[in-house]
Design an enzyme around this catalytic site. Structure first.
Site, mmCIF file in Angstrom:
data_model
loop_
_atom_site.group_PDB
_atom_site.id
_atom_site.type_symbol
_atom_site.label_atom_id
_atom_site.label_comp_id
_atom_site.label_asym_id
_atom_site.label_seq_id
_atom_site.Cartn_x
_atom_site.Cartn_y
_atom_site.Cartn_z
ATOM 1 N N SER A 17 0.831 -1.215 0.000
ATOM 2 C CA SER A 17 0.000 0.000 0.000
ATOM 3 C C SER A 17 0.864 1.263 0.000
ATOM 4 O O SER A 17 1.874 1.345 0.705
ATOM 5 C CB SER A 17 -0.907 0.013 1.234
ATOM 6 O OG SER A 17 -1.557 1.263 1.333
ATOM 7 N N THR A 69 -8.432 -1.295 5.717
ATOM 8 C CA THR A 69 -8.519 -1.763 4.333
ATOM 9 C C THR A 69 -8.939 -3.228 4.282
ATOM 10 O O THR A 69 -9.303 -3.829 5.293
ATOM 11 C CB THR A 69 -7.208 -1.454 3.573
ATOM 12 O OG1 THR A 69 -7.419 -1.727 2.184
ATOM 13 C CG2 THR A 69 -6.045 -2.283 4.075
ATOM 14 N N LYS A 73 -12.941 -3.709 6.109
ATOM 15 C CA LYS A 73 -13.719 -2.469 5.954
ATOM 16 C C LYS A 73 -15.178 -2.638 6.393
ATOM 17 O O LYS A 73 -15.788 -1.697 6.881
ATOM 18 C CB LYS A 73 -13.711 -2.004 4.489
ATOM 19 C CG LYS A 73 -12.394 -1.424 4.027
ATOM 20 C CD LYS A 73 -12.487 -1.003 2.560
ATOM 21 C CE LYS A 73 -11.241 -0.263 2.134
ATOM 22 N NZ LYS A 73 -11.302 0.214 0.751
ATOM 23 N N ASN A 94 -13.313 3.176 5.625
ATOM 24 C CA ASN A 94 -11.866 2.995 5.414
ATOM 25 C C ASN A 94 -11.043 3.889 6.331
ATOM 26 O O ASN A 94 -9.820 3.874 6.258
ATOM 27 C CB ASN A 94 -11.485 3.210 3.943
ATOM 28 C CG ASN A 94 -11.435 4.674 3.582
ATOM 29 O OD1 ASN A 94 -12.135 5.492 4.188
ATOM 30 N ND2 ASN A 94 -10.628 5.015 2.608
ATOM 31 N N GLY A 133 -17.840 -3.233 -12.194
ATOM 32 C CA GLY A 133 -17.291 -3.683 -10.909
ATOM 33 C C GLY A 133 -18.110 -3.132 -9.755
ATOM 34 O O GLY A 133 -18.217 -1.918 -9.566
ATOM 35 N N GLY A 136 -16.029 -3.708 -3.327
ATOM 36 C CA GLY A 136 -15.875 -2.668 -2.312
ATOM 37 C C GLY A 136 -15.636 -1.295 -2.930
ATOM 38 O O GLY A 136 -16.310 -0.317 -2.593
ATOM 39 N N TYR A 229 -4.807 1.791 -10.437
ATOM 40 C CA TYR A 229 -3.680 2.722 -10.538
ATOM 41 C C TYR A 229 -2.336 2.011 -10.651
ATOM 42 O O TYR A 229 -1.282 2.657 -10.647
ATOM 43 C CB TYR A 229 -3.677 3.725 -9.384
ATOM 44 C CG TYR A 229 -3.603 3.102 -8.013
ATOM 45 C CD1 TYR A 229 -2.381 2.769 -7.454
ATOM 46 C CD2 TYR A 229 -4.763 2.858 -7.287
ATOM 47 C CE1 TYR A 229 -2.313 2.198 -6.212
ATOM 48 C CE2 TYR A 229 -4.713 2.287 -6.039
ATOM 49 C CZ TYR A 229 -3.474 1.959 -5.506
ATOM 50 O OH TYR A 229 -3.417 1.385 -4.268
HETATM 51 P P1 NAD Z 1 -13.343 -6.441 -5.276
HETATM 52 O O1 NAD Z 1 -12.668 -7.725 -5.524
HETATM 53 O O2 NAD Z 1 -14.072 -6.180 -3.993
HETATM 54 O O3 NAD Z 1 -14.406 -6.179 -6.447
HETATM 55 C C1 NAD Z 1 -14.132 -6.305 -7.819
HETATM 56 C C2 NAD Z 1 -15.443 -6.634 -8.538
HETATM 57 O O4 NAD Z 1 -15.225 -6.572 -9.940
HETATM 58 C C3 NAD Z 1 -15.959 -8.040 -8.233
HETATM 59 O O5 NAD Z 1 -17.301 -7.947 -7.782
HETATM 60 C C4 NAD Z 1 -15.848 -8.772 -9.571
HETATM 61 O O6 NAD Z 1 -16.882 -9.712 -9.770
HETATM 62 C C5 NAD Z 1 -15.947 -7.638 -10.547
HETATM 63 N N1 NAD Z 1 -15.362 -7.884 -11.886
HETATM 64 C C6 NAD Z 1 -14.214 -8.539 -12.189
HETATM 65 N N2 NAD Z 1 -13.994 -8.493 -13.517
HETATM 66 C C7 NAD Z 1 -15.015 -7.810 -14.069
HETATM 67 C C8 NAD Z 1 -15.350 -7.425 -15.391
HETATM 68 N N3 NAD Z 1 -14.573 -7.743 -16.424
HETATM 69 N N4 NAD Z 1 -16.484 -6.719 -15.594
HETATM 70 C C9 NAD Z 1 -17.286 -6.393 -14.548
HETATM 71 N N5 NAD Z 1 -17.021 -6.720 -13.266
HETATM 72 C C10 NAD Z 1 -15.896 -7.421 -13.026
HETATM 73 O O7 NAD Z 1 -12.218 -5.332 -5.478
HETATM 74 P P2 NAD Z 1 -12.296 -3.801 -5.048
HETATM 75 O O8 NAD Z 1 -11.760 -3.650 -3.682
HETATM 76 O O9 NAD Z 1 -13.645 -3.283 -5.334
HETATM 77 O O10 NAD Z 1 -11.232 -3.126 -6.021
HETATM 78 C C11 NAD Z 1 -11.372 -3.162 -7.435
HETATM 79 C C12 NAD Z 1 -10.165 -2.484 -8.074
HETATM 80 O O11 NAD Z 1 -10.187 -1.104 -7.779
HETATM 81 C C13 NAD Z 1 -8.839 -2.986 -7.508
HETATM 82 O O12 NAD Z 1 -8.355 -3.979 -8.340
HETATM 83 C C14 NAD Z 1 -7.952 -1.771 -7.473
HETATM 84 O O13 NAD Z 1 -7.094 -1.789 -8.588
HETATM 85 C C15 NAD Z 1 -8.879 -0.608 -7.624
HETATM 86 N N6 NAD Z 1 -8.908 0.310 -6.455
HETATM 87 C C16 NAD Z 1 -8.442 1.570 -6.645
HETATM 88 C C17 NAD Z 1 -8.493 2.484 -5.609
HETATM 89 C C18 NAD Z 1 -7.970 3.883 -5.791
HETATM 90 O O14 NAD Z 1 -7.829 4.585 -4.798
HETATM 91 N N7 NAD Z 1 -7.689 4.338 -6.992
HETATM 92 C C19 NAD Z 1 -9.036 2.112 -4.380
HETATM 93 C C20 NAD Z 1 -9.519 0.801 -4.220
HETATM 94 C C21 NAD Z 1 -9.447 -0.078 -5.275
#
Ligand code: NAD
Length: 282
Positions: A17, A69, A73, A94, A133, A136, A229
């Site tokens: 992180s 995290t 969460k 968070n 997506g 979370g 990112y």
């Molecule tokens: P998560 O595993 O809780 O959720 C991801 C979801 O995406 C799941 O429900 C999954 O079924 C779905 N998914 C997977 N492939 C897919 C597709 N092709 N089409 C549609 N849905 C799909 O993960 P999360 O915690 O929600 O995080 C998701 C992404 O967000 C992470 O991989 C991370 O890179 C990014 N993220 C970025 C920040 C930021 O501050 N920029 C913060 C948190 C997470």
């Protein structure tokens, strides 16, 4: 002011992180005595009794705040004394602020995405937005998009139950929420009639390479935001930029969620421009 600050990050697999480094650099810039500890949790199922113990210990040890995290969460929500409005609806926090032994839960993924959006895509059409997506991060982004005035939100997740849960969390809001089947045809139709697209799925990360939508659906009238990112310039964003779309990377959300947490914990304004420059270096 010789007071010192104590903060930390609780979660599993928190080693990579960037949040600790962002907090530490900002505190150093401000000349604060700010200690930020990474509190790594053992893998496996989340143990609510253990979390309650940990939160009690943090209060007793004089912590001013915590970042929370994956995967705790959600489990922390019932353990805090008070919550910011979005936290109950989303069912996830968070950030926990500790003052005089009382705890308040916040979700700066929501406020961080909002800030990133208003800074990076200030004038875009918010009428119809496709969100990929519903995990979370996607749920936090959905609440941010509703707060930002999106009129119609089309939610796509490979896991239908997650999309349903996200829609249920927005039940009392006036935005129209529609769940779109995650098939190529439905996705193409949804993006075809959208004004904007946000990727909150892991597609585009090194472990999930590729773009979640075919390049043919990208056109200059569509804006595209990615919250992934690592890498900053995902396959989706590269294709979108090449197609003439206005784009937003995941850097802003990552930085503003940290800046918002820093401000909540310390009560002092963060230098967001400097934090964005730090992030580029990390
Ligand atoms: P998560 O595993 O809780 O959720 C991801 C979801 O995406 C799941 O429900 C999954 O079924 C779905 N998914 C997977 N492939 C897919 C597709 N092709 N089409 C549609 N849905 C799909 O993960 P999360 O915690 O929600 O995080 C998701 C992404 O967000 C992470 O991989 C991370 O890179 C990014 N993220 C970025 C920040 C930021 O501050 N920029 C913060 C948190 C997470």
């Amino acid at each position: 002011d010789r007071r010192s600050w104590l903060a930390g990050l609780i979660g599993q697999g928190v080693g990579p992180s960037l949040t600790p480094e962002m907090h530490e650099r900002e505190a150093e810039r401000q000349g604060l005595r700010y200690v930020y500890k990474v509190i790594e949790q053992a893998g496996g199922a989340v143990d609510a009794a253990h979390l309650e113990h940990l939160l009690g210990a943090a209060i007793e040890l004089g912590y001013d705040g915590l970042n929370i995290t994956h995967p705790v969460k959600q489990a922390m929500v019932p353990l805090v004394d008070e919550t910011a409005p979005a936290v109950r609806a989303i069912g996830a926090l968070n950030t926990i602020v500790i003052r005089d032994g009382r705890t308040t839960g916040h979700n700066t993924d929501v406020t961080g995405f909002k800030r990133s959006f208003t800074d990076g895509l200030p004038d875009v059409d918010r009428d119809r937005v496709v969100l990929l997506g519903a995990g979370g991060a996607g749920t936090a982004v959905a609440h941010a998009l509703v707060d930002l005035g999106v009129r119609r939100l089309l939610v796509v997740d490979l896991d239908h139950e997650r999309a349903d849960q996200l829609a249920a969390s927005l039940d009392d809001r006036s935005t129209d929420i529609e769940i779109v089947q995650p098939t190529a045809g439905w996705l193409r139709a949804a993006v075809g009639m959208a004004t904007g697209l946000v990727n909150a799925s892991p597609m585009g990360m090194a472990a999930h390479p590729g773009s979640p939508v075919p390049a043919e659906v990208l056109r200059p009238s569509l804006w595209v935001a990615d919250i992934v990112y690592r890498p900053l310039h995902t396959t989706l964003l590269d294709a979108a930029a090449a197609a003439g779309c206005t784009v937003l990377t995941g850097a802003g959300m990552a930085v503003h969620q940290a800046a918002d947490a820093f401000e909540l914990i310390t009560g002092r304004p963060a230098d967001r421009a400097a934090m964005l420059r730090d992030f580029d270096e990390l």
